[in-house]
Design an enzyme around this catalytic site. Structure first.
Site, PDB file in Angstrom:
ATOM      1  N   TYR A  35      40.069  38.768  34.824  1.00 62.49           N
ATOM      2  CA  TYR A  35      39.698  37.356  34.721  1.00 62.49           C
ATOM      3  C   TYR A  35      38.204  37.220  34.459  1.00 62.49           C
ATOM      4  O   TYR A  35      37.774  36.518  33.545  1.00 62.49           O
ATOM      5  CB  TYR A  35      40.084  36.634  36.012  1.00 62.49           C
ATOM      6  CG  TYR A  35      39.506  35.239  36.123  1.00 62.49           C
ATOM      7  CD1 TYR A  35      39.914  34.226  35.253  1.00 62.49           C
ATOM      8  CD2 TYR A  35      38.562  34.932  37.099  1.00 62.49           C
ATOM      9  CE1 TYR A  35      39.382  32.936  35.354  1.00 62.49           C
ATOM     10  CE2 TYR A  35      38.035  33.641  37.209  1.00 62.49           C
ATOM     11  CZ  TYR A  35      38.444  32.665  36.331  1.00 62.49           C
ATOM     12  OH  TYR A  35      37.913  31.400  36.429  1.00 62.49           O
TER      13      TYR A  35
ATOM     14  N   SER B 119      32.761  31.198  34.964  1.00 59.01           N
ATOM     15  CA  SER B 119      33.117  31.388  36.374  1.00 59.01           C
ATOM     16  C   SER B 119      32.064  32.206  37.095  1.00 59.01           C
ATOM     17  O   SER B 119      31.421  33.074  36.500  1.00 59.01           O
ATOM     18  CB  SER B 119      34.471  32.104  36.468  1.00 59.01           C
ATOM     19  OG  SER B 119      34.734  32.542  37.786  1.00 59.01           O
TER      20      SER B 119
END
Length: 338
Positions: free
Chosen positions: A154, A129
């Site tokens: 995350y 990501s």
């Protein structure tokens, strides 16, 4: 084509679109997904219904935490390639439910790595990501930049996945490629993403939440650009470097067969511009509720995609006018009878 791909997160947003592309190209695709309730299971079921129309698609409802089931899938299907897109997504949700990220993004990915070790594959590609860049102030974001300061759990789990992949590449010579996706959007997208909730609220006449008073920029990347980039990378398994470059201190110069790519549009768009285009496509002005910055958010993302251009001669280029237009058309069609 007889080559077999195991794709996790097949009923997810990117996984669904990539599965369609691979199936159309003749790959045998084994899809894995746990169909969790992070967002509407109905949306996932509807994606899956379309995938199951293909004769070259097989589906297993399996959680990556379930190592025996995952090993059985590897043993039975013997994939040539693995694309791991299954993950617990969402920056803000990682503050509310951190253990979901440990289960899926760390334990689940560990089971994928172990399966690739015991059932060797030609190439493992996995979702990372743009969040790993944290509050990096040097733009565009390069895979050579330091990413040791994540600002959400995350992001920390995604960075951890990259390190785990590097270790397995080094120890067991497994070719691995990490894919740092930048704010992917488009038809069949995730309802927790801002563009999706904005569209819903604008159409229904509800106010939208504009965080940091709209003073943010995102490298919005249309879904078809993402899937075509990944598709081109599948046969490009990285090889271990034979010589160490003493001038570099990043893991891209590792001896391991390991690589990281950014997949982004390389054209950051201001949030207010994005909302303006969305209003235009919907044909209705949004009632905006301006709010402070959310914990875990970043001010700007921008992808350096020079490696992508060099290695596969590809660069995402779909503009937000075209991309949002296609999304709004899909949204109206999908929800017209719901």
């Amino acid at each position: 084509m007889n080559e077999k791909i195991l794709l996790t997160g097949a009923a997810g947003f990117i996984g669904f679109h990539l599965s369609i592309l691979l199936l159309d190209e003749g790959y045998q695709v084994t899809g894995v997904d746990n169909l969790n309730t992070y967002y509407s299971p109905q949306l996932k079921e509807d994606r899956l219904t379309l995938l199951q129309k293909y004769n070259n698609f097989i589906f297993h409802k399996t959680d990556l935490k379930d190592k025996p089931s995952l090993d059985s899938i590897f043993s039975n299907h013997k994939p040539d390639y693995v694309i791991n897109l299954a993950a617990q997504a969402g920056v803000r949700y990682s503050i509310e439910n951190p253990y979901a990220y440990v289960d899926s993004n760390l334990i689940g990915f560990m089971n994928i790595l172990e399966a690739c070790r015991h059932y060797p594959v030609k190439h493992l590609l996995y979702a990372s990501s743009s969040s790993v860049y944290g509050r990096n102030k040097v733009a565009p974001f390069s895979t050579n930049h330091n990413v040791d300061h994540p600002v959400s759990l995350y992001a920390a789990t995604k960075k951890s996945s990259e390190l785990m992949a590097h270790t397995y590449s080094h120890l067991y010579n497994i070719p691995t490629t990490g894919l740092r996706f930048f704010t992917v959007y488009g038809p069949w997208g995730r309802p927790d993403m801002a563009y999706f909730s904005f569209t819903k609220d604008i159409i229904e006449g509800n106010p939208i939440k504009v965080f940091n008073y709209g003073k943010m920029e995102r490298d919005f990347t249309y879904i078809d650009d993402v899937t075509h980039g990944v598709y081109k990378l599948i046969p490009l398994a990285p090889r271990a470097n034979k010589e160490w470059d003493e001038t570099k201190d990043d893991i891209s110069c590792s001896f391991a067969p390991y690589k990281i790519y950014n997949i982004g549009n390389n054209q950051p768009v201001q949030l207010m511009k994005f909302i303006s285009v969305l209003e235009e496509k919907i044909g209705k002005e949004a009632d905006k509720n301006y709010m402070d910055m959310q914990p875990g958010d970043v001010l700007r993302t921008c992808a350096d995609v020079s490696d992508l251009e060099k290695d596969i001669d590809f660069k995402p280029d779909t503009g937000i006018e075209e991309g949002l237009g296609k999304f709004v058309d899909w949204y109206r069609e999908y929800y017209k009878d719901k």
